[in-house]
Design a protein around this motif. Sequence first.
Motif, PDB file in Angstrom:
ATOM      1  N   GLU A   1       0.857  -0.518   0.278  1.00 44.73           N
ATOM      2  CA  GLU A   1       0.076   0.332  -0.178  1.00 44.73           C
ATOM      3  C   GLU A   1       1.047   1.258   0.012  1.00 44.73           C
ATOM      4  OE1 GLU A   1      -3.499   2.232   0.244  1.00 44.73           O
ATOM      5  OE2 GLU A   1      -2.349   0.387  -0.862  1.00 44.73           O
ATOM      6  N   PHE A   2       1.978   1.545   0.621  1.00 41.71           N
ATOM      7  CA  PHE A   2       3.010   2.331   0.821  1.00 41.71           C
ATOM      8  C   PHE A   2       3.699   2.711  -0.950  1.00 41.71           C
ATOM      9  CE2 PHE A   2       7.153   4.261   1.417  1.00 41.71           C
ATOM     10  CZ  PHE A   2       6.817   5.199   2.565  1.00 41.71           C
ATOM     11  N   GLU A   3       3.583   1.219  -0.858  1.00 38.30           N
ATOM     12  CA  GLU A   3       4.464   2.026  -2.947  1.00 38.30           C
ATOM     13  C   GLU A   3       2.933   2.313  -3.348  1.00 38.30           C
ATOM     14  OE1 GLU A   3       7.143   1.414  -5.793  1.00 38.30           O
ATOM     15  OE2 GLU A   3       7.455   0.923  -3.543  1.00 38.30           O
ATOM     16  N   ARG A   4       1.810   1.906  -2.995  1.00 34.66           N
ATOM     17  CA  ARG A   4       0.989   2.247  -4.496  1.00 34.66           C
ATOM     18  C   ARG A   4       1.018   3.659  -4.339  1.00 34.66           C
ATOM     19  NH1 ARG A   4      -4.076   4.199  -4.310  1.00 34.66           N
ATOM     20  NH2 ARG A   4      -4.260   3.506  -2.167  1.00 34.66           N
ATOM     21  N   LEU A   5       0.909   3.668  -2.691  1.00 32.89           N
ATOM     22  CA  LEU A   5       0.757   5.506  -2.546  1.00 32.89           C
ATOM     23  C   LEU A   5       1.496   5.994  -2.848  1.00 32.89           C
ATOM     24  CD1 LEU A   5      -0.549   5.416   1.184  1.00 32.89           C
ATOM     25  CD2 LEU A   5      -2.448   5.921  -0.972  1.00 32.89           C
ATOM     26  N   LEU A   6       3.453   5.975  -3.259  1.00 36.09           N
ATOM     27  CA  LEU A   6       3.883   6.414  -3.368  1.00 36.09           C
ATOM     28  C   LEU A   6       3.957   6.321  -4.818  1.00 36.09           C
ATOM     29  CD1 LEU A   6       7.673   5.036  -1.934  1.00 36.09           C
ATOM     30  CD2 LEU A   6       6.332   6.907  -1.329  1.00 36.09           C
ATOM     31  N   CYS A   7       3.549   5.462  -5.467  1.00 37.77           N
ATOM     32  CA  CYS A   7       3.653   6.021  -7.308  1.00 37.77           C
ATOM     33  C   CYS A   7       2.163   6.680  -7.862  1.00 37.77           C
ATOM     34  CB  CYS A   7       2.709   4.901  -7.457  1.00 37.77           C
ATOM     35  SG  CYS A   7       4.237   3.886  -7.687  1.00 37.77           S
ATOM     36  N   ALA A   8       1.427   6.961  -6.850  1.00 39.11           N
ATOM     37  CA  ALA A   8      -0.117   7.783  -7.001  1.00 39.11           C
ATOM     38  C   ALA A   8       0.153   9.333  -6.379  1.00 39.11           C
ATOM     39  CB  ALA A   8      -0.948   7.403  -6.040  1.00 39.11           C
ATOM     40  N   SER A   9       1.255   8.594  -5.212  1.00 39.88           N
ATOM     41  CA  SER A   9       1.708  10.950  -5.168  1.00 39.88           C
ATOM     42  C   SER A   9       3.090  11.005  -6.398  1.00 39.88           C
ATOM     43  CB  SER A   9       2.723  10.937  -3.759  1.00 39.88           C
ATOM     44  OG  SER A   9       3.835  11.514  -3.696  1.00 39.88           O
ATOM     45  N   ALA A  10       3.171  10.679  -6.792  1.00 36.92           N
ATOM     46  CA  ALA A  10       4.834  10.701  -8.267  1.00 36.92           C
ATOM     47  C   ALA A  10       3.514  11.257  -9.504  1.00 36.92           C
ATOM     48  CB  ALA A  10       5.558   9.524  -8.280  1.00 36.92           C
ATOM     49  N   ALA A  11       2.660  10.090  -9.966  1.00 32.66           N
ATOM     50  CA  ALA A  11       1.786  11.047 -10.488  1.00 32.66           C
ATOM     51  C   ALA A  11       1.283  12.420 -10.156  1.00 32.66           C
ATOM     52  CB  ALA A  11       0.617   9.320 -10.694  1.00 32.66           C
TER      53      ALA A  11
END
Length: 77
Positions: free
Chosen positions: A45-55
């Motif tokens: 989930e942390f990885e998913r949030l990082l990717c969403a944040s980067a986008a």
Amino acid sequence: MRNFAKLIAVPPHIERVLRAYAKAHVEDAHWIEACLKFRQAVAEEFERLLCASAAVMDFPEVDDGELDPVEQSSAAA
């Protein structure tokens, strides 16, 4: 998995030790497995949030020159 998510996940050598302990102590096996699954889910989930944040961060910031309501109340105080 990125470096930050790796800090959340259980390192492989620790996981092997925990699973070996769980085999020897079946009374603790459920809790160990649950903790390992939880840490993996949090890392994903942390990885998913990082990717969403980067986008979101890829979008250029628009400054319309006005403060939003929260900034207005902070500036007035």
